[in-house]
Scaffold this active site. Structure first.
Site, short mmCIF file in Angstrom:
data_model
loop_
_atom_site.label_atom_id
_atom_site.label_comp_id
_atom_site.label_asym_id
_atom_site.label_seq_id
_atom_site.Cartn_x
_atom_site.Cartn_y
_atom_site.Cartn_z
N LYS A 125 22.09 18.09 4.06
CA LYS A 125 22.82 19.31 4.43
C LYS A 125 23.84 19.59 3.33
CE LYS A 125 23.02 22.21 7.92
NZ LYS A 125 22.02 22.52 8.94
N ASP A 165 21.96 28.40 6.71
CA ASP A 165 22.64 27.97 7.94
C ASP A 165 23.69 29.06 8.17
OD1 ASP A 165 22.76 25.27 9.73
OD2 ASP A 165 24.78 26.04 9.55
N1 GLU Z 1 20.03 25.13 9.03
C1 GLU Z 1 18.85 24.95 9.85
C2 GLU Z 1 19.01 23.73 10.71
O1 GLU Z 1 20.10 23.43 11.14
C3 GLU Z 1 17.57 25.02 9.04
C4 GLU Z 1 17.41 24.04 7.94
C5 GLU Z 1 16.16 24.27 7.09
O2 GLU Z 1 15.41 25.18 7.36
O3 GLU Z 1 16.02 23.47 6.14
O4 GLU Z 1 18.09 23.04 11.04
#
Ligand code: GLU
Length: 450
Positions: A125, A165
């Site tokens: 992340k 996100d």
């Molecule tokens: N931000 C999204 C999550 O919390 C998607 C992450 C992604 O698609 O890599 O899962």
């Protein structure tokens, strides 16, 4: 229980002041006692101690110049948490609340969420404390380019694949991808959530919201029930909330609320989805403007929320979908929902319920879809985007959506099976934590001490 205490005490010493991260760790570990006791290798191989420590943490300066010509400085993060199951995968969040604790809690959750999808993706992340609100397009672009000037060297289609996100959508991904291409000279699938014009996948935008509703329907169908005809509360007004509302309408449910950082809307006859899209996706304005078209709707500004929680959850409804942000549903909110007859809570956002609220929901034995299972549809569809990019193909919307639905059903089955195996049938918090953990832990053992 001793292992939870020891792990948290150690994290508090080595990674001080990261309360959201401790919360996410405690939430997972409190489900794992039976599984850890059932396999001595997990302790011998120090799996928990290794899992809570990211493989790599990149923290960097992001300087940029605003429209007034003033130099601004933000902090950038990319936390590469665990690559046992595949390249690091997870979004970037741009929001003023971002700090190391927030990114670490999100990265930690992502490990298990990604494992639950059954797809070959590890957990990571990133993000920044940059606030996109009120910034011009030019400012957003210059910030994204500066962010990428550092991050490009750490990512790649088989190493680490970021996505969106909160605060990061197709526009920001476009600017970051453009800069990546300029710096590396490579046109490759290094991001997901891209525009459909240049490598994005049909259905990715809708996937998290749709997936959450598919998951809710799985839980209810297992209890011989359905969302059809149910009155639903939704929080948030971003990508997850908008497409959860859309899918609720497809199924024949009635979503009556949504919210943003300034307030909440309650609209008895149902949220006008097209207006919501216009306000949030096109105008990027405040929800208060909903009242211009519908003066009969109720708008509650944040200042008038109950002291111990969130206005959205104080309405009577059959089902609740927290789709905004972490810790947006408190114990008092959970108690209000349960005593008002709510039969289902399904989490579209990451860790939207506080630990006390989650415990109260589990104890009430109502249908409960925890985030790392219920919102996994977004990242799962990101992996479908990676597959399309790697094979130079574009799938139809129907094909992506059918895969998404199957993946959500598979996640439900594996969490539900694990809940039965460990003696708490229907406790999907326990089931999802155990099912996700086992996949990652077993892969880590097979790959040795790395
Ligand atoms: N931000 C999204 C999550 O919390 C998607 C992450 C992604 O698609 O890599 O899962």
């Amino acid at each position: 229980m001793q292992h939870i205490h020891d792990t948290l005490a150690s994290l508090q010493r080595t990674s001080p002041a990261q309360k959201e991260f401790y919360q996410a760790v405690e939430e997972v570990l409190s489900s794992l006692t039976p599984v850890i006791e059932s396999n001595p290798q997990y302790q011998e191989q120090a799996i928990i101690q290794r899992m809570v420590e990211p493989e790599r943490q990149i923290i960097f300066r992001v300087p940029w110049v605003n429209d007034a010509g003033h130099v601004q400085v933000n902090k950038g993060y990319r936390i590469e948490f665990n690559s046992a199951l595949g390249p690091y995968k997870g979004g970037l969040r741009f929001h003023p609340s971002v700090n190391a604790s927030i990114i670490k809690f999100l990265g930690f959750e992502q490990i298990f969420k990604n494992a639950l999808t059954g797809l070959p993706i590890g957990g990571g992340k990133g993000g920044s404390n940059f606030d996109p609100k009120g910034k011009s397009d030019g400012e957003i672009m210059r910030f994204c380019q500066s962010f990428m000037n550092e991050m490009y060297r750490h990512i790649g289609p088989v190493t680490d694949v970021p996505a969106g996100d909160i605060g990061v959508g197709a526009r920001e991904i476009g600017y970051m991808f453009g800069q990546y291409k300029r710096l590396t000279g490579r046109y490759e699938g290094v991001f997901t959530g891209k525009s459909l014009l240049w490598g994005g996948s049909l259905g990715r935008k809708e996937a998290t919201g749709y997936g959450t509703v598919y998951f809710a329907e799985c839980i209810l169908n297992d209890r011989q029930d359905t969302l059809k005809g149910k009155k639903c509360l939704v929080s948030g007004a971003g990508n997850v909330a908008i497409y959860a509302i859309e899918k609720l309408y497809h199924i024949g449910a009635l979503p009556v609320t949504c919210s943003d950082s300034r307030g909440a809307i309650y609209h008895e006859k149902g949220i006008d989805l097209e207006l919501l899209k216009q306000l949030k996706e096109v105008q990027r304005g405040s929800l208060e403007e909903y009242l211009i078209t519908y003066p009969e709707a109720v708008y509650i500004p944040v200042g008038d929320y109950p002291k111990d929680g969130h206005a959205v959850w104080r309405n009577q409804a059959d089902a609740a979908f927290p789709c905004a942000t972490q810790n947006e549903l408190t114990l008092a909110d959970a108690q209000a929902l349960i005593s008002n007859g709510c039969q289902l809570i399904c989490e579209g956002a990451n860790m939207p319920t506080t630990q006390e609220a989650a415990n109260a929901i589990v104890d009430a034995k109502i249908a409960y879809g925890p985030a790392k299972a219920a919102n996994a549809g977004g990242v799962a569809t990101s992996q479908l985007e990676m597959a399309q990019n790697a094979s130079m193909q574009n799938w139809t919307f129907e094909k992506v959506d059918a895969h998404l639905k199957t993946i959500m059903e598979t996640i439900f089955t594996s969490a539900n099976e694990a809940s039965k195996e460990f003696g708490q049938p229907g406790n999907l918090v326990l089931g999802a934590n155990i099912a996700g953990f086992r996949k990652v832990a077993d892969a880590m053992i097979e790959q040795g001490v790395v």
